[in-house]
Every structure is written in structure tokens, then in C-alpha cells.
Enzyme design. Sequence first.
Site, PDB file in Angstrom:
ATOM      1  N   HIS A   1      24.421  17.419  66.031  1.00 39.61           N
ATOM      2  CA  HIS A   1      25.003  18.774  65.939  1.00 39.61           C
ATOM      3  C   HIS A   1      24.057  19.684  65.135  1.00 39.61           C
ATOM      4  O   HIS A   1      24.386  20.129  64.032  1.00 39.61           O
ATOM      5  CB  HIS A   1      26.357  18.606  65.244  1.00 39.61           C
ATOM      6  CG  HIS A   1      27.254  19.791  65.233  1.00 39.61           C
ATOM      7  ND1 HIS A   1      26.837  21.043  64.867  1.00 39.61           N
ATOM      8  CD2 HIS A   1      28.572  19.904  65.522  1.00 39.61           C
ATOM      9  CE1 HIS A   1      27.865  21.886  64.931  1.00 39.61           C
ATOM     10  NE2 HIS A   1      28.930  21.206  65.329  1.00 39.61           N
TER      11      HIS A   1
ATOM     12  N   GLU B   1      23.027  21.788  70.278  1.00 44.60           N
ATOM     13  CA  GLU B   1      23.375  20.400  69.986  1.00 44.60           C
ATOM     14  C   GLU B   1      23.049  19.469  71.148  1.00 44.60           C
ATOM     15  O   GLU B   1      23.499  19.696  72.265  1.00 44.60           O
ATOM     16  CB  GLU B   1      24.864  20.320  69.656  1.00 44.60           C
ATOM     17  CG  GLU B   1      25.277  21.311  68.578  1.00 44.60           C
ATOM     18  CD  GLU B   1      26.788  21.420  68.428  1.00 44.60           C
ATOM     19  OE1 GLU B   1      27.477  20.412  68.626  1.00 44.60           O
ATOM     20  OE2 GLU B   1      27.268  22.522  68.136  1.00 44.60           O
TER      21      GLU B   1
HETATM   22  O1  LIG Z   1      33.683  23.155  61.665  1.00 45.99           O
HETATM   23  P1  LIG Z   1      33.211  21.936  62.412  1.00 45.99           P
HETATM   24  O2  LIG Z   1      34.275  20.877  62.548  1.00 45.99           O
HETATM   25  O3  LIG Z   1      31.938  21.370  61.862  1.00 45.99           O
HETATM   26  O4  LIG Z   1      32.895  22.421  63.881  1.00 45.99           O
HETATM   27  C1  LIG Z   1      32.071  23.508  64.099  1.00 45.99           C
HETATM   28  C2  LIG Z   1      31.910  23.834  65.587  1.00 45.99           C
HETATM   29  O5  LIG Z   1      31.162  22.805  66.197  1.00 45.99           O
HETATM   30  C3  LIG Z   1      30.770  23.109  67.526  1.00 45.99           C
HETATM   31  O6  LIG Z   1      30.012  22.057  68.003  1.00 45.99           O
HETATM   32  C4  LIG Z   1      31.985  23.289  68.391  1.00 45.99           C
HETATM   33  O7  LIG Z   1      31.592  23.582  69.721  1.00 45.99           O
HETATM   34  C5  LIG Z   1      32.850  24.391  67.803  1.00 45.99           C
HETATM   35  O8  LIG Z   1      34.022  24.542  68.598  1.00 45.99           O
HETATM   36  C6  LIG Z   1      33.193  24.060  66.358  1.00 45.99           C
HETATM   37  O9  LIG Z   1      33.929  25.135  65.802  1.00 45.99           O
END
Ligand SMILES: O=P(O)(O)OC[C@H]1O[C@@H](O)[C@H](O)[C@@H](O)[C@@H]1O
Length: 323
Positions: A183, A292
Site C-alpha cells: 500500500h 498500490e
Molecule cells: O485508513 P486506512 O485503513 O489505512 O485506508 C486508507 C485507504 O486505503 C486505500 O487503499 C483504500 O482504497 C481506501 O478506500 C482507504 O480509505
Amino acid sequence: MNLAQQLQHLYSEFGHIEGIHIELHKELIAVAVNNSAAKALIFLQGGQVAEYQAHGHSKTLWLSSSNRYQQGQPLRGGIPISWPWFGQLAQNPKAITAQFDAAAQPPAHGFARNNLWQLDSITPVSSSQTQLKLSYELAAEQQALWPYASRLELTITVGEQLELNLVVTNTGSKPFSYSSALHSYYAVGDISRCQVSGLEEQRYIDKLDNEQVKTQQGLLSISSETDRIYQHSRLQQKELPTIRLIDKEQQQQTLIHSSGSHSTVVWNPWRNKAQHLNNFADDDYQQMLCIETANVGEDIVTLAPRQSRQLQLAIKPQPLSAT
Ligand SMILES: O=P(O)(O)OC[C@H]1O[C@@H](O)[C@H](O)[C@@H](O)[C@@H]1O
């Protein structure tokens, strides 16, 4: 082992290696790497690369300055690993959600990013390349949430490019399915002066518009909240094209090459959502973009007993003039 014992153990095992420092950031242990090509900071919680900067370039990864460095709480920024599901569990394909007890309250993006990984080795491959190996082992009976024996191995190579190789192995006797993502949060000088190439003509699911399937027209620019899953498998491509993040403000570009993946998530929360995110300042959306390397949507992975699957990412910063 408590924190002090862990630190002492890591220090005695790896502290003598040139260019390696074992650090404590509030409650979390990190390994700082510095070689002749680049420096990086890697947290044992989540096997998370938090910082990467090749010498002579600006920082490639964005890391929130609001992080609290608490055990069990994922850091926002760098490269968190989402596994064994992506985003909210309920939004994953049935093959994944059916494996879980509906009563459980699962954390977003799975549990691999919240838990402590083991640092297995640090190898100075050359003066300009350092390799770290981390692992995260789960016994079938370890958690009610995920009753599948599995092992995650992450190899991180810090050099003039940053390379990640995540290998997931089914070490048990039952098949399982998962989603995953590296991510990555990329740092940009000004989001409104960025473009992304390599996604042209690709189909994507627009998570902010009723999951409609759309086609990317030309280069991608970000000018509002964006949350998309580019589904490369629909084009039956074996490998993803190299994605280029062009940052006109910093006159830098980042080349992103992935394999073992047929889906790419692009995310920026923009102004309104930024106000509701934890570990995120109101104007942080201007300095980051998530691109990602993923196995999400219809690109999930099913592993039979003893099978493994790799997810790889190589990130290389370049001056914009190198195009
Ligand atoms: O706040 P988190 O759980 O790290 O997620 C952040 C974002 O991560 C992204 O990968 C998603 O597509 C989003 O929908 C999400 O809001």
C-alpha cells in the site's frame, strides 16, 4: 520478550553491521539502513518500510508526521502491507469474506500491518545494496479470525532502487484465499502538479461512483478524492506496465514496476476525507499519492497447501529530465 530485551537481542545480532542502526520510535522498533546509494527506515511492526531516499533525490515515500508509533496501530505512510484482505473486509470478494466469522470486528486492510514481524537477516550485498529479510508466521490455531497456517516472507533491498518481494505460503492443510497490497504512499511536491502514466486505456473500478467500471483516458491527474482499482487482468496482461509518477513541482519522477499483481489501487483522500482520517493532517493530501501494487477485486489469490505466491515491487526515483 519485552521491548528492552528485543532491542538488546537485535542490537547484538545486527548492530555491528556497517550502516545499520537499531532504533526505538516511541513503542516501535525500526532498522535504519544507510549505504552508498540510499537510506531507509523499516519497522518490525508490519514489516513496514516507512522511509526510502536515494542519495541525491528527494524522499520517495510519504510518511505522516502525525503518527503516534504505538504498538498495534499501523503507521500511516511508507509501505504498509495489507493482508489477508483489502480495505474493509465486507467489501472483499465472497471467496475471502466467507472464510471469516461475521461476528468478528476485523481491522481495515487485514492484520499483517498491525503485528510484529521477525527480522531474520540483514545482508550488505555490496556497498550500495543492503538486503533485509523479515517474516510473519501464523499457526492455524493462533487466531480465531484466520484459522489457516501461513507464512509471509518479505525481502527488502535498499539500493539505488527499493525492491520488495512478499512471498505468501500456505503452510497448512486447507486452501485459503486472500487479497493483499503493498500500500505504497508516494511523496509528491504538490498533488495538483503530478501526473501518472502507464494506466492509459486501463479499466478501473471507481469506488467513489457505485463501483462503476470506467476506462482511463490519457494520463491520470488528481484533482479530487480518488479511490480506484485498476483491473489489469481484464486486459489479460501477464505483467503490469511500468507506472511513472511524474512530479513537476520537485522535477522528479518515480518508476514503479510490479509483478505478481494484476491490480493497482490509486488513492488520495483529498480535502474533505482528510479531515476524518487518523494520523493525517488536513492538508497532507497535497503531498501524497497512494499507488498500490495489489491483488484485490477479482485479482484475489487462492493457495492450496504448500503453494506460494510472490508479489514484487521495484521503485526507482529519477530526475524528470531523465525521460
Ligand atoms: O485508513 P486506512 O485503513 O489505512 O485506508 C486508507 C485507504 O486505503 C486505500 O487503499 C483504500 O482504497 C481506501 O478506500 C482507504 O480509505
